[in-house]
Design a protein around this motif. Structure first.
Motif, PDB file in Angstrom:
ATOM      1  N   GLU A  97      55.050  59.078  63.965  1.00 24.09           N
ATOM      2  CA  GLU A  97      54.015  58.702  64.928  1.00 24.09           C
ATOM      3  C   GLU A  97      54.521  57.762  66.013  1.00 24.09           C
ATOM      4  O   GLU A  97      54.061  57.803  67.157  1.00 24.09           O
ATOM      5  CB  GLU A  97      52.852  58.040  64.184  1.00 24.09           C
ATOM      6  CG  GLU A  97      51.679  57.681  65.072  1.00 24.09           C
ATOM      7  CD  GLU A  97      50.527  57.064  64.291  1.00 24.09           C
ATOM      8  OE1 GLU A  97      49.530  56.667  64.933  1.00 24.09           O
ATOM      9  OE2 GLU A  97      50.621  56.963  63.039  1.00 24.09           O
ATOM     10  N   HIS A  98      55.490  56.911  65.673  1.00 22.90           N
ATOM     11  CA  HIS A  98      55.902  55.858  66.599  1.00 22.90           C
ATOM     12  C   HIS A  98      57.325  56.043  67.121  1.00 22.90           C
ATOM     13  O   HIS A  98      57.935  55.094  67.613  1.00 22.90           O
ATOM     14  CB  HIS A  98      55.750  54.493  65.922  1.00 22.90           C
ATOM     15  CG  HIS A  98      54.352  54.227  65.456  1.00 22.90           C
ATOM     16  ND1 HIS A  98      53.313  53.952  66.317  1.00 22.90           N
ATOM     17  CD2 HIS A  98      53.821  54.245  64.198  1.00 22.90           C
ATOM     18  CE1 HIS A  98      52.197  53.782  65.623  1.00 22.90           C
ATOM     19  NE2 HIS A  98      52.476  53.962  64.345  1.00 22.90           N
ATOM     20  N   VAL A  99      57.857  57.251  67.003  1.00 19.01           N
ATOM     21  CA  VAL A  99      59.174  57.579  67.540  1.00 19.01           C
ATOM     22  C   VAL A  99      59.037  58.836  68.383  1.00 19.01           C
ATOM     23  O   VAL A  99      58.362  59.785  67.976  1.00 19.01           O
ATOM     24  CB  VAL A  99      60.205  57.812  66.409  1.00 19.01           C
ATOM     25  CG1 VAL A  99      61.551  58.210  66.989  1.00 19.01           C
ATOM     26  CG2 VAL A  99      60.346  56.557  65.549  1.00 19.01           C
ATOM     27  N   ARG A 100      59.664  58.819  69.559  1.00 26.25           N
ATOM     28  CA  ARG A 100      59.652  60.011  70.407  1.00 26.25           C
ATOM     29  C   ARG A 100      61.089  60.470  70.643  1.00 26.25           C
ATOM     30  O   ARG A 100      61.899  59.747  71.230  1.00 26.25           O
ATOM     31  CB  ARG A 100      58.972  59.725  71.747  1.00 26.25           C
ATOM     32  CG  ARG A 100      59.030  60.913  72.724  1.00 26.25           C
ATOM     33  CD  ARG A 100      58.080  60.722  73.892  1.00 26.25           C
ATOM     34  NE  ARG A 100      58.245  59.397  74.468  1.00 26.25           N
ATOM     35  CZ  ARG A 100      57.233  58.648  74.920  1.00 26.25           C
ATOM     36  NH1 ARG A 100      55.994  59.099  74.854  1.00 26.25           N
ATOM     37  NH2 ARG A 100      57.457  57.452  75.445  1.00 26.25           N
ATOM     38  N   LEU A 101      61.395  61.667  70.171  1.00 25.26           N
ATOM     39  CA  LEU A 101      62.726  62.232  70.373  1.00 25.26           C
ATOM     40  C   LEU A 101      62.838  62.725  71.810  1.00 25.26           C
ATOM     41  O   LEU A 101      62.043  63.541  72.264  1.00 25.26           O
ATOM     42  CB  LEU A 101      62.966  63.381  69.392  1.00 25.26           C
ATOM     43  CG  LEU A 101      64.339  64.064  69.493  1.00 25.26           C
ATOM     44  CD1 LEU A 101      65.457  63.086  69.169  1.00 25.26           C
ATOM     45  CD2 LEU A 101      64.403  65.269  68.570  1.00 25.26           C
ATOM     46  N   CYS A 102      63.864  62.214  72.500  1.00 22.73           N
ATOM     47  CA  CYS A 102      64.026  62.530  73.927  1.00 22.73           C
ATOM     48  C   CYS A 102      65.305  63.308  74.229  1.00 22.73           C
ATOM     49  O   CYS A 102      65.599  63.557  75.407  1.00 22.73           O
ATOM     50  CB  CYS A 102      64.021  61.245  74.750  1.00 22.73           C
ATOM     51  SG  CYS A 102      62.453  60.349  74.672  1.00 22.73           S
ATOM     52  N   GLY A 103      66.068  63.677  73.204  1.00 27.35           N
ATOM     53  CA  GLY A 103      67.273  64.451  73.465  1.00 27.35           C
ATOM     54  C   GLY A 103      68.380  64.167  72.471  1.00 27.35           C
ATOM     55  O   GLY A 103      68.129  63.677  71.366  1.00 27.35           O
ATOM     56  N   LEU A 104      69.600  64.442  72.899  1.00 27.32           N
ATOM     57  CA  LEU A 104      70.773  64.363  72.028  1.00 27.32           C
ATOM     58  C   LEU A 104      71.863  63.502  72.670  1.00 27.32           C
ATOM     59  O   LEU A 104      71.941  63.385  73.895  1.00 27.32           O
ATOM     60  CB  LEU A 104      71.342  65.754  71.763  1.00 27.32           C
ATOM     61  CG  LEU A 104      70.418  66.796  71.130  1.00 27.32           C
ATOM     62  CD1 LEU A 104      71.140  68.137  71.031  1.00 27.32           C
ATOM     63  CD2 LEU A 104      69.930  66.342  69.759  1.00 27.32           C
ATOM     64  N   MET A 105      72.709  62.951  71.819  1.00 30.16           N
ATOM     65  CA  MET A 105      73.876  62.190  72.269  1.00 30.16           C
ATOM     66  C   MET A 105      75.081  62.570  71.443  1.00 30.16           C
ATOM     67  O   MET A 105      74.959  62.884  70.249  1.00 30.16           O
ATOM     68  CB  MET A 105      73.611  60.690  72.130  1.00 30.16           C
ATOM     69  CG  MET A 105      74.747  59.799  72.675  1.00 30.16           C
ATOM     70  SD  MET A 105      76.043  59.409  71.466  1.00 30.16           S
ATOM     71  CE  MET A 105      75.510  57.784  70.917  1.00 30.16           C
ATOM     72  N   THR A 106      76.262  62.538  72.080  1.00 31.40           N
ATOM     73  CA  THR A 106      77.498  62.702  71.330  1.00 31.40           C
ATOM     74  C   THR A 106      78.594  61.869  71.969  1.00 31.40           C
ATOM     75  O   THR A 106      78.522  61.515  73.151  1.00 31.40           O
ATOM     76  CB  THR A 106      77.936  64.175  71.246  1.00 31.40           C
ATOM     77  OG1 THR A 106      78.880  64.313  70.185  1.00 31.40           O
ATOM     78  CG2 THR A 106      78.561  64.662  72.553  1.00 31.40           C
ATOM     79  N   ILE A 107      79.599  61.551  71.164  1.00 27.54           N
ATOM     80  CA  ILE A 107      80.825  60.913  71.646  1.00 27.54           C
ATOM     81  C   ILE A 107      81.945  61.911  71.400  1.00 27.54           C
ATOM     82  O   ILE A 107      82.265  62.225  70.251  1.00 27.54           O
ATOM     83  CB  ILE A 107      81.112  59.597  70.908  1.00 27.54           C
ATOM     84  CG1 ILE A 107      79.924  58.632  71.067  1.00 27.54           C
ATOM     85  CG2 ILE A 107      82.399  58.959  71.424  1.00 27.54           C
ATOM     86  CD1 ILE A 107      80.033  57.382  70.202  1.00 27.54           C
ATOM     87  N   ALA A 108      82.535  62.413  72.464  1.00 29.29           N
ATOM     88  CA  ALA A 108      83.590  63.416  72.329  1.00 29.29           C
ATOM     89  C   ALA A 108      84.894  62.758  71.890  1.00 29.29           C
ATOM     90  O   ALA A 108      85.100  61.564  72.106  1.00 29.29           O
ATOM     91  CB  ALA A 108      83.803  64.129  73.667  1.00 29.29           C
ATOM     92  N   PRO A 109      85.781  63.511  71.259  1.00 36.56           N
ATOM     93  CA  PRO A 109      87.104  62.971  70.936  1.00 36.56           C
ATOM     94  C   PRO A 109      87.802  62.496  72.206  1.00 36.56           C
ATOM     95  O   PRO A 109      87.694  63.132  73.255  1.00 36.56           O
ATOM     96  CB  PRO A 109      87.831  64.172  70.328  1.00 36.56           C
ATOM     97  CG  PRO A 109      86.752  65.093  69.874  1.00 36.56           C
ATOM     98  CD  PRO A 109      85.625  64.909  70.833  1.00 36.56           C
ATOM     99  N   PHE A 110      88.507  61.374  72.106  1.00 29.57           N
ATOM    100  CA  PHE A 110      89.220  60.887  73.287  1.00 29.57           C
ATOM    101  C   PHE A 110      90.432  61.767  73.555  1.00 29.57           C
ATOM    102  O   PHE A 110      91.161  62.163  72.656  1.00 29.57           O
ATOM    103  CB  PHE A 110      89.688  59.447  73.095  1.00 29.57           C
ATOM    104  CG  PHE A 110      90.486  58.943  74.273  1.00 29.57           C
ATOM    105  CD1 PHE A 110      89.832  58.512  75.419  1.00 29.57           C
ATOM    106  CD2 PHE A 110      91.872  58.957  74.252  1.00 29.57           C
ATOM    107  CE1 PHE A 110      90.562  58.076  76.526  1.00 29.57           C
ATOM    108  CE2 PHE A 110      92.607  58.528  75.349  1.00 29.57           C
ATOM    109  CZ  PHE A 110      91.946  58.081  76.486  1.00 29.57           C
ATOM    110  N   SER A 111      90.646  62.059  74.828  1.00 28.64           N
ATOM    111  CA  SER A 111      91.818  62.830  75.234  1.00 28.64           C
ATOM    112  C   SER A 111      92.223  62.399  76.633  1.00 28.64           C
ATOM    113  O   SER A 111      91.367  62.155  77.493  1.00 28.64           O
ATOM    114  CB  SER A 111      91.505  64.329  75.222  1.00 28.64           C
ATOM    115  OG  SER A 111      92.609  65.063  75.741  1.00 28.64           O
TER     116      SER A 111
END
Length: 223
Positions: A145-159
């Protein structure tokens, strides 16, 4: 170059009508943050709750308005401190954490915007849910009820060569598109947060609309 010059150079490369730029302020001073805010930055990203707690009142007392994004791993015992200040939490990666955020936000009369962090490259050193667990967790979050999912996040491998992580960003965009297609109730799937200083242009080309840039704005961190 100065912080203002760095921001201007990045803004030349990014269509700010389509991509949100978050200045990552980990281990940088409030004076540097104020310079960034005076140079067009509207959102700051902190990795640690304690650092956000320390800097938030200083920025407010200077009369500067900013969106506060918590982008680092969030422990459940820090939720009580994080939720009152965070406009967007990027790093929800478990049912337990989501439920704790819901509980704390409910007590504050707030609906907390969050992103679901996905460990898209399945790296042991990184937080985030596995790809196969992302949609089930998104479904659970949509029922809070008190959380709104707004999308996705990721951390890509460093290169050193960002082209090598292009497939990672592409896979993440496919997952984001699938989440959008499902159209879960009580969500507002807007943000795909991926891309940092060394790879943000490739991330944008592959669909990111929120990039997190620290070194490219402030220079190397002061430890």
């Amino acid at each position: 170059m100065s912080i203002a010059q760095n921001i201007a150079e990045i803004q030349k490369k990014i269509d700010l009508t389509k991509v949100k730029l978050v200045a990552v302020t980990k281990n940088h001073s409030t004076s540097a943050m104020l310079e960034a805010l005076a140079s067009g930055i509207t959102a700051v990203g902190e990795n640690r709750v304690q650092e956000m707690l320390a800097k938030h009142p200083e920025i407010q007392s200077a009369g500067k308005l900013a969106e506060w994004h918590l982008i680092g791993h969030l422990q459940t015992n820090k939720v009580r401190q994080a939720v009152p200040l965070a406009d967007l939490i990027h790093s929800v990666d478990s049912e337990r954490l989501a439920i704790e955020i819901d509980k704390v936000a409910g007590k504050l009369g707030k609906r907390q915007d969050v992103l679901l962090q996905v460990n898209i490259a399945d790296e042991d050193s990184k937080s985030g849910v596995a790809v196969g667990q992302a949609l089930p967790l998104a479904n659970l979050i949509s029922q809070l009820e008190h959380v709104r999912l707004c999308g996705l996040m990721t951390i890509a491998p460093f290169s050193e060569n960002p082209e090598t992580v292009r497939p990672v960003f592409n896979e993440m965009y496919q997952l984001f598109s699938e989440l959008n297609t499902i159209k879960l109730a009580n969500t507002e799937i807007t943000w795909l947060s991926m891309g940092m200083t060394n790879d943000y242009m490739v991330a944008i080309e592959e669909g990111s609309n929120l990039v997190r840039i620290g070194t490219g704005i402030f220079g190397s961190r002061q430890y």
